[in-house]
Design a protein around this motif. Structure first.
Motif, PDB file in Angstrom:
ATOM      1  N   PHE A  36       0.827  -1.209   0.000  1.00  0.00           N
ATOM      2  CA  PHE A  36       0.000   0.000   0.000  1.00  0.00           C
ATOM      3  C   PHE A  36       0.862   1.260   0.000  1.00  0.00           C
ATOM      4  O   PHE A  36       0.612   2.197  -0.772  1.00  0.00           O
ATOM      5  N   LEU A  37       1.894   1.304   0.847  1.00  0.00           N
ATOM      6  CA  LEU A  37       2.723   2.501   0.946  1.00  0.00           C
ATOM      7  C   LEU A  37       3.572   2.708  -0.308  1.00  0.00           C
ATOM      8  O   LEU A  37       3.791   3.846  -0.734  1.00  0.00           O
ATOM      9  N   VAL A  38       4.031   1.611  -0.915  1.00  0.00           N
ATOM     10  CA  VAL A  38       4.762   1.722  -2.183  1.00  0.00           C
ATOM     11  C   VAL A  38       3.848   2.305  -3.256  1.00  0.00           C
ATOM     12  O   VAL A  38       4.231   3.209  -4.007  1.00  0.00           O
ATOM     13  N   GLY A  39       2.610   1.803  -3.334  1.00  0.00           N
ATOM     14  CA  GLY A  39       1.661   2.318  -4.310  1.00  0.00           C
ATOM     15  C   GLY A  39       1.285   3.761  -4.038  1.00  0.00           C
ATOM     16  O   GLY A  39       1.211   4.577  -4.968  1.00  0.00           O
ATOM     17  N   PHE A  40       1.067   4.112  -2.779  1.00  0.00           N
ATOM     18  CA  PHE A  40       0.692   5.493  -2.440  1.00  0.00           C
ATOM     19  C   PHE A  40       1.802   6.467  -2.817  1.00  0.00           C
ATOM     20  O   PHE A  40       1.538   7.538  -3.366  1.00  0.00           O
ATOM     21  N   SER A  41       3.042   6.116  -2.533  1.00  0.00           N
ATOM     22  CA  SER A  41       4.165   6.986  -2.876  1.00  0.00           C
ATOM     23  C   SER A  41       4.251   7.211  -4.376  1.00  0.00           C
ATOM     24  O   SER A  41       4.559   8.318  -4.840  1.00  0.00           O
ATOM     25  N   LEU A  42       3.962   6.170  -5.136  1.00  0.00           N
ATOM     26  CA  LEU A  42       3.966   6.299  -6.595  1.00  0.00           C
ATOM     27  C   LEU A  42       2.846   7.198  -7.069  1.00  0.00           C
ATOM     28  O   LEU A  42       3.032   8.054  -7.935  1.00  0.00           O
ATOM     29  N   GLY A  43       1.640   7.034  -6.488  1.00  0.00           N
ATOM     30  CA  GLY A  43       0.496   7.809  -6.939  1.00  0.00           C
ATOM     31  C   GLY A  43       0.567   9.273  -6.580  1.00  0.00           C
ATOM     32  O   GLY A  43       0.248  10.132  -7.395  1.00  0.00           O
ATOM     33  N   VAL A  44       1.021   9.582  -5.351  1.00  0.00           N
ATOM     34  CA  VAL A  44       0.963  10.964  -4.894  1.00  0.00           C
ATOM     35  C   VAL A  44       2.182  11.772  -5.311  1.00  0.00           C
ATOM     36  O   VAL A  44       2.104  12.994  -5.474  1.00  0.00           O
ATOM     37  N   ALA A  45       3.343  11.114  -5.499  1.00  0.00           N
ATOM     38  CA  ALA A  45       4.572  11.865  -5.771  1.00  0.00           C
ATOM     39  C   ALA A  45       5.411  11.300  -6.904  1.00  0.00           C
ATOM     40  O   ALA A  45       6.496  11.803  -7.155  1.00  0.00           O
ATOM     41  N   ASP A  46       4.932  10.255  -7.590  1.00  0.00           N
ATOM     42  CA  ASP A  46       5.677   9.626  -8.672  1.00  0.00           C
ATOM     43  C   ASP A  46       7.049   9.151  -8.200  1.00  0.00           C
ATOM     44  O   ASP A  46       8.048   9.278  -8.902  1.00  0.00           O
ATOM     45  N   VAL A  47       7.094   8.621  -6.974  1.00  0.00           N
ATOM     46  CA  VAL A  47       8.326   8.114  -6.383  1.00  0.00           C
ATOM     47  C   VAL A  47       8.239   6.596  -6.296  1.00  0.00           C
ATOM     48  O   VAL A  47       7.266   6.054  -5.773  1.00  0.00           O
ATOM     49  N   ASN A  48       9.229   5.908  -6.827  1.00  0.00           N
ATOM     50  CA  ASN A  48       9.289   4.457  -6.775  1.00  0.00           C
ATOM     51  C   ASN A  48      10.238   4.028  -5.664  1.00  0.00           C
ATOM     52  O   ASN A  48      11.428   4.330  -5.703  1.00  0.00           O
ATOM     53  N   ILE A  49       9.711   3.345  -4.670  1.00  0.00           N
ATOM     54  CA  ILE A  49      10.489   2.900  -3.524  1.00  0.00           C
ATOM     55  C   ILE A  49      10.598   1.377  -3.573  1.00  0.00           C
ATOM     56  O   ILE A  49       9.653   0.691  -3.958  1.00  0.00           O
TER      57      ILE A  49
END
Length: 340
Positions: free
Chosen positions: A159-172
């Motif tokens: 969930f947190l990996v997906g949220f970071s991608l959606g809100v800030a275009d950051v891939n963790i």
């Protein structure tokens, strides 16, 4: 209105310990390698689909741009665009994060029950295509499922990996996230997500918010006396508890690396936005949230919120579904963080 500055590659900083390269906020930035090896994991662990489903008439009409039930029509002139709120102006990294994220989104036209049904079917295709489109992330989730033996930590990390991608275009890196997650934070966050996706302000009218649609207004009147009442219920009753529950586990992600700072700061800003007094202007922002979508992956005019609900209702709900719930919720939140 703020116009995003041209991002010169020469000015982009380090994204990981391997050296300097593209910024963590650059479009399509990757902390994982870009090879496209086959997916070695077990589909059942990821909640993938093993049987191909037929695309229904709603989806076919949507993808062809037909006029049935309003699907595929050009978005109406909303009179809106994403411009940075005062809290972000002059704060370089966050300003850059939202500016870049803006480039990935669009606003859909009027949404209806047909769009909601179409999104549910399109989402099954996205589950099937996940391993092909994101081979390293899918392989990481499969690896974690075998190593962690902890469904809660895997769900929270996805969930947190997906949220970071959606809100800030950051891939963790999912492996780093899941291994640093604190399991005790997940029950509260999962409950907040459940509250959001089941809240009347979200699910009413099949996940649409169309004040100009007489049928929607009639249905809305059964639970809310006015459009303003539903807008405030969405912000304070549905989204605010989610933003509050997100803050703590996202702050833990800062131990993963500097690339997690933007999602954390934007989540804190989202919490402040939800807590604000919305005696005016709530309707416009909530309408944005119900119509925003990711530009690159949406051939049809289907809003991100439909995919939040589709991923949540998909059973079994594995890492792929939690990733999609987070990613599309991040896109929904972006409409509120950067709305004009």
């Amino acid at each position: 209105r703020f116009e995003p500055p041209f991002l010169h590659r020469a000015n982009m900083g380090c994204t990981h310990s391997g050296g300097c390269g593209r910024s963590a906020f650059a479009p399509h930035s990757r902390l994982l390698s870009e090879d496209h090896s086959g997916y070695p994991g077990r589909p059942t662990l990821l909640g993938a689909v093993s049987k191909r489903q037929e695309v229904n008439a709603d989806v076919d009409m949507a993808c062809r741009g037909g006029s049935g039930s309003g699907i595929g029509k050009a978005p109406q002139a909303l009179g809106k665009c994403l411009s940075l709120p005062k809290q972000l102006r002059g704060k370089g990294s966050l300003e850059g994060a939202v500016s870049v994220a803006r480039l990935r989104i669009k606003f859909c036209g009027m949404q209806s029950s047909s769009h909601h049904r179409a999104a549910a079917t399109v989402y099954e295709s996205e589950c099937r295509e996940f391993a092909r489109r994101h081979p390293k992330v899918a392989a990481a989730y499969a690896r974690l499922a075998g190593e962690l033996h902890d469904a809660d930590r895997l769900a929270a990390g996805a969930f947190l990996v997906g949220f970071s991608l959606g809100v800030a275009d950051v891939n963790i890196d999912p492996v780093a996230v899941c291994k640093k997650m604190k399991g005790e934070d997940w029950p509260a966050l999962e409950q907040a997500i459940s509250n959001f996706v089941n809240h009347p302000a979200v699910v009413q009218c099949n996940g649409t918010f169309e004040p100009d649609n007489p049928e929607s207004m009639q249905e809305m009147a059964t639970d809310f006396p006015s459009v303003q009442a539903r807008s405030e219920a969405f912000l304070h009753g549905a989204l605010q508890p989610l933003a509050e529950a997100l803050t703590r586990p996202l702050k833990d992600l800062r131990r993963v690396g500097s690339e997690a700072h933007a999602p954390v700061s934007l989540a804190v800003l989202l919490q402040d936005i939800c807590c604000a007094d919305w005696s005016a202007g709530a309707e416009r922002r909530v309408c944005d949230a119900f119509r925003i979508a990711e530009k690159a992956e949406r051939k049809a005019d289907l809003a991100a919120l439909h995919f939040v609900l589709a991923a949540w209702r998909r059973q079994p709900r594995g890492a792929v579904q939690w990733h999609h719930v987070g990613q599309n919720l991040g896109i929904v939140c972006l409409a509120l963080i950067g709305a004009c």
